[in-house]
Design a protein around this motif. Structure first.
Motif, PDB file in Angstrom:
ATOM      1  N   MET A 125       0.975  -1.369   0.066  1.00  0.00           N
ATOM      2  CA  MET A 125       0.082  -0.028   0.103  1.00  0.00           C
ATOM      3  C   MET A 125       0.768   1.387  -0.078  1.00  0.00           C
ATOM      4  SD  MET A 125      -2.879   1.189   2.860  1.00  0.00           S
ATOM      5  CE  MET A 125      -3.908  -0.364   2.505  1.00  0.00           C
ATOM      6  N   SER A 128       0.520   7.184   0.985  1.00  0.00           N
ATOM      7  CA  SER A 128      -0.635   8.232   0.928  1.00  0.00           C
ATOM      8  C   SER A 128      -1.957   7.726   1.019  1.00  0.00           C
ATOM      9  CB  SER A 128      -0.582   8.894  -0.701  1.00  0.00           C
ATOM     10  OG  SER A 128      -0.718   7.820  -1.523  1.00  0.00           O
ATOM     11  N   LYS A 129      -2.268   6.358   1.209  1.00  0.00           N
ATOM     12  CA  LYS A 129      -3.523   5.778   1.337  1.00  0.00           C
ATOM     13  C   LYS A 129      -3.752   5.072   2.479  1.00  0.00           C
ATOM     14  CE  LYS A 129      -4.274   4.872  -3.703  1.00  0.00           C
ATOM     15  NZ  LYS A 129      -4.568   4.045  -4.782  1.00  0.00           N
TER      16      LYS A 129
END
Length: 222
Positions: A125, A128-129
């Motif tokens: 991942m 930023s997420k």
């Protein structure tokens, strides 16, 4: 192993933020630094981490002043700031590659510190997420890549859910059992349970505090 912080002082534009801050800790101890917003707690940790210089004072590890031996400081001291100093566009794995060799990364993901922190659950991942808890666990994982014996933590559990707090708490308990020294800036009740001794930083002065679980009394002293 023991550390001694002696007479650390810092001023900004003639305003004294830290006034002769002094404390010590030994193997397996966690020192809690308490204080109101803007009292200088984060400044103190960033100085001890070598991010900014003190105006004066020393940080002794087994008698050696780490303010003078910055290479040893980088090797022996880990720092987890309030923010998350990660590369936002990179995945968790790519951030970790900046700190670990391939062999180290594989070992720590398979039953090591990164596994304990649950970082392997979101390796692909992008930062930023990620949730705040994921970022904090990844930040800790990066900070301990060199296996530091002193860990400086600036409110590591702030605004995290209970499950994430419990994972971080368990990891920090394990670090204490292994004999490492923790210096923890906190307001969190769970974090305070980790501490063996507490100090209050107010008006630039660090003073011992006997915390007995009375939150109203603590708030009045800040």
């Amino acid at each position: 192993m023991h550390i001694e912080i002696n007479g650390v002082a810092k001023s900004y534009h003639r305003r004294a933020v830290l006034r002769e801050v002094t404390f010590a800790a030994k193997d397996g101890e966690c020192i809690g630094i308490l204080g109101g917003n803007g009292c200088g707690k984060s400044t103190l940790l960033s100085i001890l981490a070598g991010v900014q210089p003190a105006d004066k004072g020393s940080f002794l590890l087994e008698g050696n002043d780490l303010f003078r031996y910055t290479k040893v400081l980088r090797e022996r001291v880990g720092y987890v700031p309030q923010g998350t100093p990660l590369m936002e566009e990179l995945t968790a794995r790519d951030n970790l590659r900046l700190w670990y060799t391939p062999a180290e990364l594989a070992r720590e993901l398979d039953g090591g510190v990164l596994s304990m922190l649950g970082v392997n659950e979101f390796l692909k991942m992008p930062v930023s997420k990620m949730s705040g808890g994921m970022k904090k666990r990844l930040s800790i994982g990066c900070a301990v890549a060199k296996r530091p014996s002193v860990l400086l933590l600036d409110e590591p559990m702030t605004a995290l859910d209970l499950a994430c707090k419990q994972r971080i708490f368990a990891y920090l308990e394990e670090r204490k059992r292994q004999g490492d020294i923790l210096v923890l800036v906190t307001h969190d009740v769970m974090e305070m349970q980790l501490c063996d001794r507490w100090y209050v930083l107010k008006d630039g002065v660090l003073a011992p505090y006997l915390y007995d679980g009375d939150r109203e009394k603590l708030a009045a002293s800040l």
